[in-house]
Design a protein around this motif. Sequence first.
Motif, PDB file in Angstrom:
ATOM      1  N   ASN A 222      12.173   3.519 -27.072  1.00 23.29           N
ATOM      2  CA  ASN A 222      10.949   3.601 -26.266  1.00 23.29           C
ATOM      3  C   ASN A 222       9.773   4.239 -26.990  1.00 23.29           C
ATOM      4  OD1 ASN A 222      11.952   2.356 -23.920  1.00 23.29           O
ATOM      5  ND2 ASN A 222      13.020   4.220 -23.331  1.00 23.29           N
ATOM      6  N   GLY A 223       9.931   4.492 -28.286  1.00 24.70           N
ATOM      7  CA  GLY A 223       8.786   4.886 -29.096  1.00 24.70           C
ATOM      8  C   GLY A 223       8.585   6.366 -29.326  1.00 24.70           C
ATOM      9  N   LEU A 224       9.503   7.231 -28.843  1.00 20.72           N
ATOM     10  CA  LEU A 224       9.276   8.670 -29.004  1.00 20.72           C
ATOM     11  C   LEU A 224       9.422   9.115 -30.456  1.00 20.72           C
ATOM     12  CD1 LEU A 224      10.911  10.287 -25.836  1.00 20.72           C
ATOM     13  CD2 LEU A 224       8.596   9.455 -26.194  1.00 20.72           C
ATOM     14  N   LEU A 225      10.380   8.527 -31.185  1.00 24.96           N
ATOM     15  CA  LEU A 225      10.515   8.883 -32.601  1.00 24.96           C
ATOM     16  C   LEU A 225       9.317   8.381 -33.395  1.00 24.96           C
ATOM     17  CD1 LEU A 225      12.037  10.090 -34.968  1.00 24.96           C
ATOM     18  CD2 LEU A 225      13.353   7.959 -35.141  1.00 24.96           C
ATOM     19  N   GLU A 226       8.870   7.177 -33.107  1.00 29.06           N
ATOM     20  CA  GLU A 226       7.679   6.648 -33.779  1.00 29.06           C
ATOM     21  C   GLU A 226       6.473   7.557 -33.533  1.00 29.06           C
ATOM     22  OE1 GLU A 226       4.823   2.645 -33.742  1.00 29.06           O
ATOM     23  OE2 GLU A 226       6.550   2.800 -32.396  1.00 29.06           O
ATOM     24  N   LYS A 227       6.338   8.035 -32.304  1.00 29.64           N
ATOM     25  CA  LYS A 227       5.233   8.942 -31.972  1.00 29.64           C
ATOM     26  C   LYS A 227       5.333  10.226 -32.793  1.00 29.64           C
ATOM     27  CE  LYS A 227       3.099  11.177 -27.937  1.00 29.64           C
ATOM     28  NZ  LYS A 227       3.217  11.390 -26.460  1.00 29.64           N
ATOM     29  N   ARG A 228       6.563  10.732 -32.949  1.00 28.60           N
ATOM     30  CA  ARG A 228       6.772  11.952 -33.727  1.00 28.60           C
ATOM     31  C   ARG A 228       6.431  11.719 -35.200  1.00 28.60           C
ATOM     32  NH1 ARG A 228      11.008  15.821 -32.739  1.00 28.60           N
ATOM     33  NH2 ARG A 228      10.788  17.508 -34.256  1.00 28.60           N
ATOM     34  N   ILE A 229       6.846  10.574 -35.740  1.00 31.78           N
ATOM     35  CA  ILE A 229       6.536  10.241 -37.140  1.00 31.78           C
ATOM     36  C   ILE A 229       5.032  10.112 -37.340  1.00 31.78           C
ATOM     37  CG2 ILE A 229       6.810   8.498 -38.948  1.00 31.78           C
ATOM     38  CD1 ILE A 229       9.349  10.056 -38.487  1.00 31.78           C
ATOM     39  N   LYS A 230       4.364   9.490 -36.391  1.00 32.13           N
ATOM     40  CA  LYS A 230       2.909   9.322 -36.496  1.00 32.13           C
ATOM     41  C   LYS A 230       2.184  10.673 -36.415  1.00 32.13           C
ATOM     42  CE  LYS A 230       2.471   4.514 -35.033  1.00 32.13           C
ATOM     43  NZ  LYS A 230       1.985   3.560 -34.011  1.00 32.13           N
ATOM     44  N   ALA A 231       2.739  11.604 -35.642  1.00 31.73           N
ATOM     45  CA  ALA A 231       2.153  12.946 -35.584  1.00 31.73           C
ATOM     46  C   ALA A 231       2.289  13.642 -36.935  1.00 31.73           C
ATOM     47  CB  ALA A 231       2.833  13.774 -34.496  1.00 31.73           C
ATOM     48  N   VAL A 232       3.425  13.442 -37.596  1.00 29.03           N
ATOM     49  CA  VAL A 232       3.608  13.996 -38.943  1.00 29.03           C
ATOM     50  C   VAL A 232       2.608  13.364 -39.909  1.00 29.03           C
ATOM     51  CG1 VAL A 232       5.213  14.104 -40.904  1.00 29.03           C
ATOM     52  CG2 VAL A 232       6.036  14.586 -38.602  1.00 29.03           C
ATOM     53  N   LYS A 233       2.409  12.073 -39.778  1.00 34.34           N
ATOM     54  CA  LYS A 233       1.439  11.393 -40.651  1.00 34.34           C
ATOM     55  C   LYS A 233       0.028  11.932 -40.417  1.00 34.34           C
ATOM     56  CE  LYS A 233      -0.267   6.891 -42.107  1.00 34.34           C
ATOM     57  NZ  LYS A 233      -0.198   5.418 -41.954  1.00 34.34           N
TER      58      LYS A 233
END
Length: 475
Positions: free
Chosen positions: A162-173
């Motif tokens: 549902n995109g929570l890990l992607e959101k976390r990775i994008k926050a790191v970026k």
Amino acid sequence: MAVKSSLFKEIDTICAISSPAGEGAISIIRASGKDSITIIEKIFKPYSKSAYPLTPRYFYAGRIYDPFIGSFIDEAACVYIKGPDSYTGEDMFEIYPHGGIFNTRYILEIILKSGARLAYNGEFTKRAYLNNKINLIQAEAILEIIKANSVKTLLIANNELNGLLEKRIKAVKDDYLYLLAAVEALIDFPEEEFKDMDNEFFKAAYNLAGSIKDLINSYENYNLNRQGLSVVIAGKPNAGKSSLLNALLGKNRAIVSDMPGTTRDYIEDNIFLFNKPIKVIDTAGLRKSNDLIESEGIKLTHIQIEKADIVIYICDAQDDFTDFNFTIDYEMLKLKNAILVLNKIDLLPPGDLINKKDELCRNAIAQFASLNLVSMSVKNNIGIDLLKDALYDIILKIESGVKEDVSITTIRQKALLEKSYDLLQKGIEKYKHKEPLELISIDLREATCYLDEIIGGVTNEDILDKLFKEFCIGK
């Protein structure tokens, strides 16, 4: 490296059986590709003559027709889904015939002869990725959901989908981009004075490093959850620990002997209890011993108890419980979910069981965090179901307290994060030693590329092939 767009658009129409092998109520056969509508209209005849042309996403009942012999061969249901609003982003159909082995394969053969080819492992999900329906994180999440064997891993994989890990990775970026902006400001405006720039850089860089390290460490925790909860069987020698392990496993895994101290090391094995994976560990008997090897085994027992999610402490019903010593660090047990087993009840005199249970509980109740008492005779297979019920109740209690979480779930994600982390550390060290800012900028930019690769913006065909081959055919 090849960008995703260079892999775009498969031209073949693919098909596969998507239900498990064997007989069942229904089977599922799916196809995807440009010829889907042509094939389905050729071999599927709805009961309603007004059904054609097939309306996408409508569920039709009808019959499967073999045009090569001119005969109907099975009743079935069918759904046609027009791209790009399908799982793969292409035109698709699914057929639901009766769940026989022969008829299902026969229908598959008809589809193949009508212009499709057999899909390879994970090709439907690969096409979903190539057609921008999902990213690589979501593709991996689908596989993790299929493999999930506990509530914790299922929740994590679902959050990933549902995109929570992607959101976390994008926050790191985004944190990387903040650092890059600071470095490039120093490059572009060397004459300007930036107040406290060094302190700001190091503060942001170390916070970013901590965030990445937390994600890297989450992989180990995720793997531990995949293995299921651990249940340690502890107690004094000859209480019946090894017999209980064998009874739970349904096989003779541990040596059973009347000689105290037979188990010198811990023995572990896995079972499924009510479809939940459990790691069960038999340990050395707890007592004072002058035997060096047995003493080492007892130390290992304490270590296993400390790591355990649940402790089964087994007692011999023939012991005197008026002043019973559990020979375990009580402070450790206060943090544990525990089941107290009163074993060998078949050897008690008639009417003595209630007194024994009362004596045992008086000594145990203040020493265990939570206490479930089960009376058993492992030897005579009495009480094993009661023990399993007690285990199940504790497992449900533990899992009900599990919160949704975000974690990396594959070694691919972990390796890319580690590469990104290493480059960040290099950039920090170069900044400390006043090396050229241009070199630091290169390190930071390359580090963000590894984050893009986790999501799947940039990857190569070998990685895709390896990832999707882990799927079954038809997914």
